[in-house]
Design a protein around this motif. Structure first.
Motif, PDB file in Angstrom:
ATOM      1  N   ALA A  57      33.616  46.982  43.239  1.00  0.00           N
ATOM      2  CA  ALA A  57      35.060  47.238  42.454  1.00  0.00           C
ATOM      3  C   ALA A  57      35.379  45.933  41.773  1.00  0.00           C
ATOM      4  O   ALA A  57      34.462  44.720  42.498  1.00  0.00           O
ATOM      5  CB  ALA A  57      35.141  46.899  44.138  1.00  0.00           C
ATOM      6  N   PRO A  58      35.828  45.179  40.897  1.00  0.00           N
ATOM      7  CA  PRO A  58      36.092  44.011  40.686  1.00  0.00           C
ATOM      8  C   PRO A  58      37.279  43.552  41.690  1.00  0.00           C
ATOM      9  O   PRO A  58      37.553  44.252  42.210  1.00  0.00           O
ATOM     10  CB  PRO A  58      36.780  44.573  38.894  1.00  0.00           C
ATOM     11  N   ARG A  59      37.424  42.352  41.549  1.00  0.00           N
ATOM     12  CA  ARG A  59      37.812  41.631  41.998  1.00  0.00           C
ATOM     13  C   ARG A  59      39.080  41.762  42.202  1.00  0.00           C
ATOM     14  O   ARG A  59      39.234  41.562  41.378  1.00  0.00           O
ATOM     15  CB  ARG A  59      37.068  39.673  42.079  1.00  0.00           C
ATOM     16  N   VAL A  60      39.962  42.278  43.396  1.00  0.00           N
ATOM     17  CA  VAL A  60      41.477  42.336  42.895  1.00  0.00           C
ATOM     18  C   VAL A  60      42.525  40.791  42.803  1.00  0.00           C
ATOM     19  O   VAL A  60      42.202  39.408  43.082  1.00  0.00           O
ATOM     20  CB  VAL A  60      42.215  42.581  43.621  1.00  0.00           C
ATOM     21  N   VAL A  61      42.733  40.409  41.351  1.00  0.00           N
ATOM     22  CA  VAL A  61      44.207  39.685  41.661  1.00  0.00           C
ATOM     23  C   VAL A  61      44.924  39.724  41.403  1.00  0.00           C
ATOM     24  O   VAL A  61      45.460  40.654  40.765  1.00  0.00           O
ATOM     25  CB  VAL A  61      43.020  38.844  39.830  1.00  0.00           C
ATOM     26  N   LYS A  62      46.320  39.028  41.694  1.00  0.00           N
ATOM     27  CA  LYS A  62      47.595  39.013  42.042  1.00  0.00           C
ATOM     28  C   LYS A  62      48.633  38.458  40.729  1.00  0.00           C
ATOM     29  O   LYS A  62      48.707  38.996  39.554  1.00  0.00           O
ATOM     30  CB  LYS A  62      48.094  38.245  43.229  1.00  0.00           C
ATOM     31  N   THR A  63      47.435  36.739  40.324  1.00  0.00           N
ATOM     32  CA  THR A  63      47.950  36.287  39.173  1.00  0.00           C
ATOM     33  C   THR A  63      46.530  35.553  38.551  1.00  0.00           C
ATOM     34  O   THR A  63      45.913  35.705  38.774  1.00  0.00           O
ATOM     35  CB  THR A  63      48.837  35.006  39.479  1.00  0.00           C
ATOM     36  N   VAL A  64      46.836  35.204  37.205  1.00  0.00           N
ATOM     37  CA  VAL A  64      45.869  34.657  36.001  1.00  0.00           C
ATOM     38  C   VAL A  64      46.043  33.579  36.151  1.00  0.00           C
ATOM     39  O   VAL A  64      44.805  32.926  35.345  1.00  0.00           O
ATOM     40  CB  VAL A  64      45.700  35.609  35.253  1.00  0.00           C
ATOM     41  N   SER A  65      46.829  33.010  36.094  1.00  0.00           N
ATOM     42  CA  SER A  65      47.010  32.136  34.303  1.00  0.00           C
ATOM     43  C   SER A  65      46.964  31.034  35.499  1.00  0.00           C
ATOM     44  O   SER A  65      46.734  29.182  35.667  1.00  0.00           O
ATOM     45  CB  SER A  65      48.740  31.566  34.467  1.00  0.00           C
ATOM     46  N   ASN A  66      46.427  31.432  36.915  1.00  0.00           N
ATOM     47  CA  ASN A  66      46.132  29.768  38.374  1.00  0.00           C
ATOM     48  C   ASN A  66      44.915  29.980  37.929  1.00  0.00           C
ATOM     49  O   ASN A  66      44.114  28.741  38.568  1.00  0.00           O
ATOM     50  CB  ASN A  66      46.476  30.254  39.647  1.00  0.00           C
ATOM     51  N   GLU A  67      44.005  30.735  37.174  1.00  0.00           N
ATOM     52  CA  GLU A  67      42.403  30.144  37.113  1.00  0.00           C
ATOM     53  C   GLU A  67      42.382  30.772  35.917  1.00  0.00           C
ATOM     54  O   GLU A  67      40.759  29.803  35.416  1.00  0.00           O
ATOM     55  CB  GLU A  67      41.909  32.077  37.903  1.00  0.00           C
ATOM     56  N   VAL A  68      42.623  30.880  34.929  1.00  0.00           N
ATOM     57  CA  VAL A  68      42.248  30.287  33.174  1.00  0.00           C
ATOM     58  C   VAL A  68      43.731  30.570  32.106  1.00  0.00           C
ATOM     59  O   VAL A  68      44.382  30.639  31.783  1.00  0.00           O
ATOM     60  CB  VAL A  68      41.363  31.901  32.793  1.00  0.00           C
ATOM     61  N   ASP A  69      42.838  30.404  31.079  1.00  0.00           N
ATOM     62  CA  ASP A  69      43.787  30.003  30.066  1.00  0.00           C
ATOM     63  C   ASP A  69      44.018  31.148  29.020  1.00  0.00           C
ATOM     64  O   ASP A  69      44.704  31.395  28.100  1.00  0.00           O
ATOM     65  CB  ASP A  69      43.964  28.239  28.591  1.00  0.00           C
ATOM     66  N   LYS A  70      42.674  32.270  28.907  1.00  0.00           N
ATOM     67  CA  LYS A  70      42.568  32.893  28.143  1.00  0.00           C
ATOM     68  C   LYS A  70      42.431  33.968  29.182  1.00  0.00           C
ATOM     69  O   LYS A  70      41.156  34.241  30.207  1.00  0.00           O
ATOM     70  CB  LYS A  70      41.930  32.611  26.676  1.00  0.00           C
ATOM     71  N   VAL A  71      43.092  35.368  28.325  1.00  0.00           N
ATOM     72  CA  VAL A  71      42.492  36.473  29.101  1.00  0.00           C
ATOM     73  C   VAL A  71      42.539  38.195  27.711  1.00  0.00           C
ATOM     74  O   VAL A  71      42.891  36.894  26.911  1.00  0.00           O
ATOM     75  CB  VAL A  71      43.857  37.186  29.866  1.00  0.00           C
ATOM     76  N   MET A  72      41.346  39.007  28.285  1.00  0.00           N
ATOM     77  CA  MET A  72      41.328  40.321  27.636  1.00  0.00           C
ATOM     78  C   MET A  72      41.844  41.383  28.348  1.00  0.00           C
ATOM     79  O   MET A  72      41.715  41.307  29.651  1.00  0.00           O
ATOM     80  CB  MET A  72      39.514  40.294  27.201  1.00  0.00           C
ATOM     81  N   LEU A  73      42.818  41.996  27.361  1.00  0.00           N
ATOM     82  CA  LEU A  73      43.671  43.433  28.070  1.00  0.00           C
ATOM     83  C   LEU A  73      42.558  44.563  27.959  1.00  0.00           C
ATOM     84  O   LEU A  73      41.755  44.398  26.586  1.00  0.00           O
ATOM     85  CB  LEU A  73      44.576  43.171  27.991  1.00  0.00           C
ATOM     86  N   VAL A  74      42.607  45.553  28.760  1.00  0.00           N
ATOM     87  CA  VAL A  74      41.713  46.455  27.996  1.00  0.00           C
ATOM     88  C   VAL A  74      42.916  47.743  28.891  1.00  0.00           C
ATOM     89  O   VAL A  74      43.926  47.624  29.653  1.00  0.00           O
ATOM     90  CB  VAL A  74      40.206  46.895  28.732  1.00  0.00           C
ATOM     91  N   ASP A  75      42.645  49.023  28.274  1.00  0.00           N
ATOM     92  CA  ASP A  75      43.513  50.106  28.283  1.00  0.00           C
ATOM     93  C   ASP A  75      45.161  49.377  29.115  1.00  0.00           C
ATOM     94  O   ASP A  75      45.885  50.722  30.099  1.00  0.00           O
ATOM     95  CB  ASP A  75      43.173  50.528  30.034  1.00  0.00           C
ATOM     96  N   HIS A  76      46.074  48.408  28.027  1.00  0.00           N
ATOM     97  CA  HIS A  76      47.091  48.716  28.252  1.00  0.00           C
ATOM     98  C   HIS A  76      47.712  47.314  27.353  1.00  0.00           C
ATOM     99  O   HIS A  76      46.578  46.444  27.144  1.00  0.00           O
ATOM    100  CB  HIS A  76      47.805  47.924  29.749  1.00  0.00           C
ATOM    101  N   ASN A  77      48.969  46.673  26.732  1.00  0.00           N
ATOM    102  CA  ASN A  77      48.792  46.313  26.280  1.00  0.00           C
ATOM    103  C   ASN A  77      50.501  45.605  26.702  1.00  0.00           C
ATOM    104  O   ASN A  77      51.174  44.011  26.623  1.00  0.00           O
ATOM    105  CB  ASN A  77      49.454  46.166  24.918  1.00  0.00           C
ATOM    106  N   GLU A  78      51.581  46.911  26.868  1.00  0.00           N
ATOM    107  CA  GLU A  78      52.850  46.341  27.357  1.00  0.00           C
ATOM    108  C   GLU A  78      52.561  45.125  28.848  1.00  0.00           C
ATOM    109  O   GLU A  78      52.187  45.803  29.417  1.00  0.00           O
ATOM    110  CB  GLU A  78      53.957  47.305  28.190  1.00  0.00           C
ATOM    111  N   PRO A  79      53.646  43.686  28.165  1.00  0.00           N
ATOM    112  CA  PRO A  79      53.575  42.729  29.252  1.00  0.00           C
ATOM    113  C   PRO A  79      54.165  43.589  31.580  1.00  0.00           C
ATOM    114  O   PRO A  79      53.672  43.529  32.228  1.00  0.00           O
ATOM    115  CB  PRO A  79      54.644  41.715  28.722  1.00  0.00           C
ATOM    116  N   GLN A  80      55.395  44.397  31.284  1.00  0.00           N
ATOM    117  CA  GLN A  80      55.123  44.752  31.828  1.00  0.00           C
ATOM    118  C   GLN A  80      54.535  45.791  33.052  1.00  0.00           C
ATOM    119  O   GLN A  80      54.536  45.730  34.083  1.00  0.00           O
ATOM    120  CB  GLN A  80      56.303  45.582  32.077  1.00  0.00           C
TER     121      GLN A  80
END
Lengths: 311, 311
Positions: A57-80
């Motif tokens: 299973a992929p590692r579960v993260v609560k937030t992302v900006s503490n790790e990286v500056d750039k991300v790729m989204l799959v299966d969603h786009n709405e911020p909420q």
């Protein structure tokens, strides 16, 4: 090249997990330093698929900006539906099959969306375009995602592209899609041992509709009778959650994956419940409504509800 | 199948016109009943390309909902750059290479955007994916669009994909890209006979930046001296337009296509002008600023300005 995280929506379903793994692998072959992560633990159905195809299973993260500056989204786009700190990072790639809402960027990006049944179908196309071979276990997970999102190609969201992709991926993964698929889907329908509060959160998404906050959860079963005696327990759990998170409307779709019928359980403000009833030309009885033939939140629930709330 | 209009942004440039023609043709081969239209008359450069490749200019429309229920957008997504009644129709397809802003849909759609120099480069990929042959005149117009958007592959927006597409399209169209391209670009730089009010509107786009309304026009020249004596005329025209359309900031980028330098002419509220100066770490002298090496509104002007206005 700086590392980028690749992830699907909160409360990940099989597509959100499989697409993150598949797209992270593809983009890595193109030279990006990617890691697939998830915004939550895999559900029972996804766990079955991961175990079957011997994939962590992929590692579960609560937030992302503490790790990286750039991300790729799959299966969603709405911020909420995304990481809570999604506004603090730059989205460089999106692969999706949903409506676009409140998704704003400062820079041009790669965005590939198609109105197909499953994001893994689009990622299958991306592999074809790039001429990259799909590892057997990833092909199996992508097939699982298509089976999950289209309920074995029976959902009205299903397109010719989903059929083609599933046939090719199932062959690659060495599975019989019907036989494997039904077992996998059933693995996700065991609701007996779980509290309602957990079930109405597992595959739930938030939407903004004309300023109203709408939560829509979906629970798969093989017998609608499984929830008949638990309606009040579901409603209580939904009401508590709606109060806590300020939802104006909370709908749980209990879907029978065998005969493609749904029972909707609805809580919220009176006006919002009336809007729901109007959207589906029905009346609520004890806070529930029969929605025959409805299996797709995205195609059969969100559009009429958005329309009923007004633009 | 009901008819759909295909169109680029207001104040169309060569890419907006060429992409509409090319994508309408491609989607017609797929079975859609499409017509390429334009939200304005072609400019001098585009007229040169259309005449060279013996292609009629698309019909100009002011509104779209009086004709169709569904549309396809090329080279833009932001509503304020689209048809004024865009909110009354359903967007089913978008092919673009810009940031995504205020673009919201109720339904899933086909959306293919890439951070490349020109939309015609993406449409070239779409033709490849569909296995559809590009008619010679359309290949010529798509090549013209790439030359126009990338200033003959010199803009920092240029990618390897643009180079590949231009080489293939130029061969298909039977042109030498450099020779044809320079003549075409020069056809768009004749500003001597035109009033400033027309020049600052021809290739102008509106942006919302943190609640501020920002207008950015671009004028191509082969000698920055051509506008030196006309700065006041430009500023007067821009001030009048800003007042009429309530722009907080109006910037005209006068770009020398031969040496890739730009002079910015800036009018607007004092605070907004200060924000512009801050964004480009410069000071305005008589409302103008030298912007050496700046040729791309999308990549070199919109992002720092968006950043400076705050999110």
């Amino acid at each position: 090249m700086a590392k980028q995280l690749v992830f699907g929506h909160q409360n990940p379903d099989t597509d959100a997990i499989a697409a993150a793994i598949a797209y992270a692998y593809l983009e890595k072959q193109k030279g990006y330093d990617t890691e697939a992560v998830a915004l939550g633990e895999p559900n029972d159905e996804t766990q079955y698929a991961l175990k079957y195809f011997r994939t962590d299973a992929p590692r579960v993260v609560k937030t992302v900006s503490n790790e990286v500056d750039k991300v790729m989204l799959v299966d969603h786009n709405e911020p909420q539906q995304s990481a809570p700190d999604i506004d603090k990072v730059t989205v460089t790639h999106v692969i999706d099959h949903h409506r676009i809402q409140n998704f704003n960027t400062a820079q041009p990006l790669y965005y590939h969306a198609e109105p197909v049944g499953c994001v893994s179908t689009i990622i299958y196309e991306e592999y074809q375009m790039a001429g990259v071979e799909i590892p057997k276990n990833i092909a199996g997970l992508m097939a699982s995602a298509i089976i999950s999102d289209t309920l074995l190609l029976k959902s009205p969201t299903t397109t010719a592209k989903d059929r083609t992709a599933l046939a090719a991926l199932a062959q690659e993964a060495g599975i019989d899609p019907k036989k494997y698929g039904l077992t996998m889907l059933k693995a996700g329908t065991n609701i007996a041992g779980k509290p309602a509060a957990e079930l109405v959160d597992e595959d739930a998404k938030s939407f903004e509709m004309n300023g109203q906050s709408v939560r829509i959860a979906q629970v798969n079963v093989v017998d609608l009778g499984d929830v008949k005696d638990r309606i009040d327990e579901f409603k209580d759990a939904m009401k508590q959650e709606a109060k806590k998170a300020h939802y104006d409307l909370f709908v749980t779709l209990v879907t029978n994956i065998l005969d493609s019928n749904t029972e909707g359980i609805v809580v919220g403000a009176t006006g919002a419940k009336d809007t729901f009833a109007k959207a589906f030309k029905t009346t609520l009885r004890n806070g529930t409504a029969q929605l025959p033939g409805v299996v797709s939140r995205k195609k059969q629930v969100v559009p009429p509800l958005t329309e009923a709330f007004g633009k």
